[in-house]
Design a protein around this motif. Structure first.
Motif, PDB file in Angstrom:
ATOM      1  N   HIS A   3     -50.823   2.467  -6.026  1.00 54.67           N
ATOM      2  CA  HIS A   3     -51.689   3.640  -5.938  1.00 54.67           C
ATOM      3  C   HIS A   3     -50.888   4.836  -6.437  1.00 54.67           C
ATOM      4  CE1 HIS A   3     -54.601   1.542  -3.291  1.00 54.67           C
ATOM      5  NE2 HIS A   3     -53.520   0.963  -2.785  1.00 54.67           N
ATOM      6  N   LEU A   4     -51.589   5.856  -6.883  1.00 57.72           N
ATOM      7  CA  LEU A   4     -50.922   7.097  -7.243  1.00 57.72           C
ATOM      8  C   LEU A   4     -50.570   7.868  -5.979  1.00 57.72           C
ATOM      9  CD1 LEU A   4     -53.160   8.362 -10.197  1.00 57.72           C
ATOM     10  CD2 LEU A   4     -51.029   7.056 -10.313  1.00 57.72           C
TER      11      LEU A   4
ATOM     12  N   SER B 242     -51.495  12.902 -11.252  1.00 56.73           N
ATOM     13  CA  SER B 242     -52.628  12.606 -12.125  1.00 56.73           C
ATOM     14  C   SER B 242     -52.416  11.272 -12.841  1.00 56.73           C
ATOM     15  CB  SER B 242     -52.816  13.717 -13.162  1.00 56.73           C
ATOM     16  OG  SER B 242     -51.775  13.678 -14.130  1.00 56.73           O
ATOM     17  N   GLU B 243     -53.520  10.634 -13.189  1.00 53.69           N
ATOM     18  CA  GLU B 243     -53.426   9.382 -13.939  1.00 53.69           C
ATOM     19  C   GLU B 243     -52.731   9.611 -15.278  1.00 53.69           C
ATOM     20  OE1 GLU B 243     -56.318   6.244 -16.266  1.00 53.69           O
ATOM     21  OE2 GLU B 243     -57.018   7.009 -14.322  1.00 53.69           O
ATOM     22  N   ASP B 244     -52.999  10.745 -15.901  1.00 54.75           N
ATOM     23  CA  ASP B 244     -52.389  11.046 -17.190  1.00 54.75           C
ATOM     24  C   ASP B 244     -50.864  11.107 -17.081  1.00 54.75           C
ATOM     25  OD1 ASP B 244     -52.640  11.834 -20.031  1.00 54.75           O
ATOM     26  OD2 ASP B 244     -51.821  13.743 -19.323  1.00 54.75           O
TER      27      ASP B 244
ATOM     28  N   MET C 195     -49.028   9.645 -14.804  1.00 56.38           N
ATOM     29  CA  MET C 195     -48.547   8.294 -14.532  1.00 56.38           C
ATOM     30  C   MET C 195     -48.501   7.474 -15.817  1.00 56.38           C
ATOM     31  SD  MET C 195     -49.813   4.938 -14.282  1.00 56.38           S
ATOM     32  CE  MET C 195     -51.557   5.056 -13.848  1.00 56.38           C
ATOM     33  N   ARG C 196     -49.541   7.579 -16.641  1.00 57.44           N
ATOM     34  CA  ARG C 196     -49.592   6.790 -17.869  1.00 57.44           C
ATOM     35  C   ARG C 196     -48.494   7.202 -18.850  1.00 57.44           C
ATOM     36  NH1 ARG C 196     -55.805   6.400 -19.723  1.00 57.44           N
ATOM     37  NH2 ARG C 196     -54.779   5.250 -21.402  1.00 57.44           N
TER      38      ARG C 196
ATOM     39  N   ARG D 145     -56.960  -0.286 -14.338  1.00 62.28           N
ATOM     40  CA  ARG D 145     -57.489   0.549 -13.266  1.00 62.28           C
ATOM     41  C   ARG D 145     -58.566  -0.245 -12.534  1.00 62.28           C
ATOM     42  NH1 ARG D 145     -60.322   3.677 -15.949  1.00 62.28           N
ATOM     43  NH2 ARG D 145     -58.741   5.130 -16.680  1.00 62.28           N
TER      44      ARG D 145
ATOM     45  N   PHE E 241     -54.228   0.545  -9.152  1.00 63.36           N
ATOM     46  CA  PHE E 241     -53.874   0.115 -10.501  1.00 63.36           C
ATOM     47  C   PHE E 241     -53.076  -1.185 -10.444  1.00 63.36           C
ATOM     48  CE2 PHE E 241     -54.422   4.640 -10.645  1.00 63.36           C
ATOM     49  CZ  PHE E 241     -55.062   4.882 -11.856  1.00 63.36           C
TER      50      PHE E 241
END
Length: 198
Positions: A114-115, A120-122, A124-125, A149, A155
């Motif tokens: 999990h984040l 933010s997902e951005d 993390m990516r 996701r 994730f």
């Protein structure tokens, strides 16, 4: 050129049987080179002396380093000698992420996470891409990496390797690596499993 690099080599051979043996041997050797992702060997449908090899590398730098080895190392002499004419060689970047082809007995690591709050997902990516490009893709046995996701907002990090043992060894290499630490600082791990393609 950032990201995966596709090396396309077109050539002709004189003896298909001998060339097949030498190409398999060269592919086995290439699997141990830094940045190797996969090798698709093609032979002419009507003329078996026509050959195309599509070799995927983690980066253009890895592709160029490997080309120098294949072109000069005694280990690849048999493969070079099986080629009667080199028609062309070029490097390409894919407009979409190259597929990861898996064969029986190859390995996989599945990490669920999990984040962390506020991440933010951005972000993390970006950290994941940096970790893969700078560290994981350069390890022997690495074949590819994908993020998934899930519907619940968690994730999966799917890591592909040439064997389950390699997947475990690559996972162990995270300890002490700054790019891996930067990624781990953004997530809350929820579980990890290893498996083998059957």
């Amino acid at each position: 050129m950032n990201g995966p690099c596709m090396e396309v080599v077109t050539y002709r051979i004189a003896n298909p049987e001998t060339a097949d043996v030498q190409r398999r041997a060269a592919r086995d050797l290439a699997k141990g080179l830094p940045g190797f992702v996969g090798w698709v060997p093609l032979s002419g449908a009507q003329d078996r002396t026509e050959r195309v090899d599509i070799v995927t590398w983690a980066s253009l730098e890895d592709a160029r380093n490997a080309a120098a080895l294949v072109g000069g190392s005694p280990d690849f002499a048999g493969f070079r000698e099986s080629i009667s004419e080199l028609v062309g060689m070029a490097h390409f970047s894919a407009e979409t992420r190259p597929q990861v082809a898996m064969a029986a007995a190859e390995g996989m690591e599945i990490g669920r996470f999990h984040l962390k709050p506020g991440v933010s997902e951005d972000d993390m990516r970006k950290a994941h891409e940096r970790m893969v490009a700078q560290h994981l893709s350069r390890l022997p046995g690495w074949r590819g990496q994908r993020l998934v996701r899930l519907q619940d907002g968690s994730f999966l990090d799917l890591a592909f390797a040439d064997s389950q043992e390699s997947a475990i060894r690559i996972c162990d290499s995270w300890q002490g690596n700054p790019d891996c630490a930067a990624f781990l600082a953004l997530i809350e791990p929820a579980g990890i499993e290893f498996g083998q393609v059957i």
